[in-house]
Write a protein that holds these residues in place. Structure first.
Motif, PDB file in Angstrom:
ATOM      1  N   GLY A 128       6.317  41.414  44.354  1.00  0.00           N
ATOM      2  CA  GLY A 128       6.971  41.891  43.134  1.00  0.00           C
ATOM      3  C   GLY A 128       8.263  42.633  43.436  1.00  0.00           C
ATOM      4  O   GLY A 128       9.289  42.423  42.781  1.00  0.00           O
ATOM      5  N   LYS A 129       8.219  43.487  44.442  1.00  0.00           N
ATOM      6  CA  LYS A 129       9.419  44.219  44.841  1.00  0.00           C
ATOM      7  C   LYS A 129      10.457  43.258  45.416  1.00  0.00           C
ATOM      8  O   LYS A 129      11.651  43.393  45.157  1.00  0.00           O
ATOM      9  N   ILE A 163      10.873  40.125  44.601  1.00  0.00           N
ATOM     10  CA  ILE A 163      11.470  39.384  43.485  1.00  0.00           C
ATOM     11  C   ILE A 163      12.580  40.205  42.855  1.00  0.00           C
ATOM     12  O   ILE A 163      13.669  39.693  42.570  1.00  0.00           O
ATOM     13  N   ARG A 164      12.338  41.496  42.644  1.00  0.00           N
ATOM     14  CA  ARG A 164      13.350  42.366  42.041  1.00  0.00           C
ATOM     15  C   ARG A 164      14.585  42.477  42.930  1.00  0.00           C
ATOM     16  O   ARG A 164      15.714  42.415  42.457  1.00  0.00           O
ATOM     17  N   LYS A 220       3.354  35.546  44.151  1.00  0.00           N
ATOM     18  CA  LYS A 220       2.934  36.323  42.984  1.00  0.00           C
ATOM     19  C   LYS A 220       2.157  35.455  41.997  1.00  0.00           C
ATOM     20  O   LYS A 220       1.520  35.955  41.092  1.00  0.00           O
TER      21      LYS A 220
END
Length: 166
Positions: free
Chosen positions: A85-86, A88-89, A115
């Protein structure tokens, strides 16, 4: 009389905007200190000092937020630590700076698969194929990750306590 205050406010706004635009550097000129910190972070990563590498690269990004390679390095470190998730950001931050970066698109696609967002990863793959024109290693790598699918989540091995019914 009523328009005087509005005209003064508009004039001040124009002066401040033109001053800020005049002092800005072009996007392709990344601060030299930021690049030096990025290289130090890469060296720390190669030496096995992951925490030190993260600190140095985060500092590089703070020194110059246009350092796209810094965002990509941080995203790769996040993926390696199991934080898709991190990652992807962080890849999204890099893509905001350069939307046609095939390496960032590939990395983001792989993080999306990790994810569980396979459809979004397929959209990244289509974009990579469009940008490459011919076969490229980024498209092949992302296609193989998508073909494997997301990792299988294992169930918890903690026993469930039975509840007593009256």
């Amino acid at each position: 009389m009523r328009y005087t205050s509005v005209a003064v406010a508009a004039a001040l706004a124009m002066v401040s905007i033109s001053t800020s635009l005049h002092g800005a550097r072009p996007d392709d000129q990344i601060d030299a200190k930021s690049m030096a910190l990025l290289e130090q972070g890469r060296a720390a990563r190669a030496a096995g000092n992951v925490e030190g590498a993260i600190d140095l690269i985060e500092t590089a990004v703070v020194v110059d937020p246009r350092n796209r390679q810094g965002f990509i390095e941080l995203a790769e470190l996040s993926r390696a630590r199991g934080l898709p998730g991190k990652a992807i950001r962080l890849y999204r931050e890099a893509l905001l700076l350069e939307p046609n970066d095939v390496n960032a698109l590939q990395g983001q696609g792989e993080a999306l698969v990790a994810k569980g967002a396979v459809e979004r990863a397929k959209a990244n793959l289509a974009r990579v194929k469009t940008l490459c024109k011919t076969a490229c290693p980024q498209a092949n790598a992302l296609a193989s990750v998508i073909a494997k699918g997301p990792p299988v989540a294992t169930a918890s091995t903690v026993p469930v306590k039975p509840t007593a019914k009256d």
